[in-house]
Design an enzyme around this catalytic site. Structure first.
Site, PDB file in Angstrom:
ATOM      1  CG  ASP A  30      -1.943   1.049   1.275  1.00 56.52           C
ATOM      2  OD1 ASP A  30      -2.164   1.692   0.236  1.00 56.52           O
ATOM      3  OD2 ASP A  30      -2.561   1.250   2.332  1.00 56.52           O
ATOM      4  CB  ILE A  31       0.287   4.881  -0.553  1.00 62.17           C
ATOM      5  CG1 ILE A  31      -0.999   5.045   0.253  1.00 62.17           C
ATOM      6  CG2 ILE A  31      -0.018   4.780  -2.033  1.00 62.17           C
ATOM      7  CD1 ILE A  31      -1.760   6.315  -0.065  1.00 62.17           C
ATOM      8  CG  ASN A  83     -10.738   0.341   7.467  1.00 64.03           C
ATOM      9  OD1 ASN A  83     -10.736  -0.039   8.623  1.00 64.03           O
ATOM     10  ND2 ASN A  83      -9.711   0.971   6.934  1.00 64.03           N
ATOM     11  N   GLY A  89     -13.747   4.301   7.615  1.00 63.84           N
ATOM     12  CA  GLY A  89     -12.519   4.721   6.953  1.00 63.84           C
ATOM     13  C   GLY A  89     -12.252   4.049   5.618  1.00 63.84           C
ATOM     14  CD  GLN A  90     -14.885  -0.187   1.910  1.00 60.52           C
ATOM     15  OE1 GLN A  90     -15.883  -0.320   2.612  1.00 60.52           O
ATOM     16  NE2 GLN A  90     -14.653  -0.950   0.865  1.00 60.52           N
ATOM     17  CG  HIS A  96      -8.959  -2.976   0.862  1.00 62.31           C
ATOM     18  ND1 HIS A  96     -10.101  -2.315   0.466  1.00 62.31           N
ATOM     19  CD2 HIS A  96      -8.285  -2.139   1.672  1.00 62.31           C
ATOM     20  CE1 HIS A  96     -10.114  -1.104   1.012  1.00 62.31           C
ATOM     21  NE2 HIS A  96      -9.033  -0.982   1.769  1.00 62.31           N
ATOM     22  CG  HIS A  98      -5.769  -2.083   5.690  1.00 61.28           C
ATOM     23  ND1 HIS A  98      -5.173  -1.030   5.048  1.00 61.28           N
ATOM     24  CD2 HIS A  98      -7.101  -1.966   5.483  1.00 61.28           C
ATOM     25  CE1 HIS A  98      -6.103  -0.290   4.482  1.00 61.28           C
ATOM     26  NE2 HIS A  98      -7.287  -0.833   4.728  1.00 61.28           N
TER      27      HIS A  98
END
Length: 110
Positions: A30-31, A83, A89-90, A96, A98
């Protein structure tokens, strides 16, 4: 879904740093300094994925554990977070997980 960021990653239209892949899932960086595990098939969130295909949900969970092993955080502990919905917070509406670890985590989160 033509406008879905993660569907574009699955299709190879957007590059991603792959961490792991199975028939039904992809895991990539992820970023943020973490990994994401996604189903290759589009489901907008955890709830719809679980309702549509419990085996796919199990595959995502198993892939999250393999990612934790590959990242060297499985033995010390890791967290898998889904999320679901805007209030949670999605921000990308493709289910997905985390995979978080490598540091001490507190409870309750967020």
């Amino acid at each position: 879904m033509p406008d879905c960021l993660f569907c574009k990653i699955v299709a190879g239209e957007i590059p991603a740093e792959l961490v792991a892949e199975s028939d039904g899932t992809m895991a990539f960086r992820d970023i943020n300094p973490q990994a994401l595990v996604i189903p290759k098939e589009h489901h907008p969130d955890l709830a719809t994925m679980a309702a549509a295909d419990g085996e796919l949900l199990a595959e995502v969970a198993a892939q999250a554990h393999r990612v934790a092993e590959a990242e060297g955080i499985a033995s010390s502990g890791y967290r898998v977070v889904f999320n679901t919905g805007i209030e949670a917070g999605q921000t990308v509406f493709h289910a997905h997980a985390h995979v978080l670890g490598g540091r001490r985590m507190t409870w309750p989160p967020g």
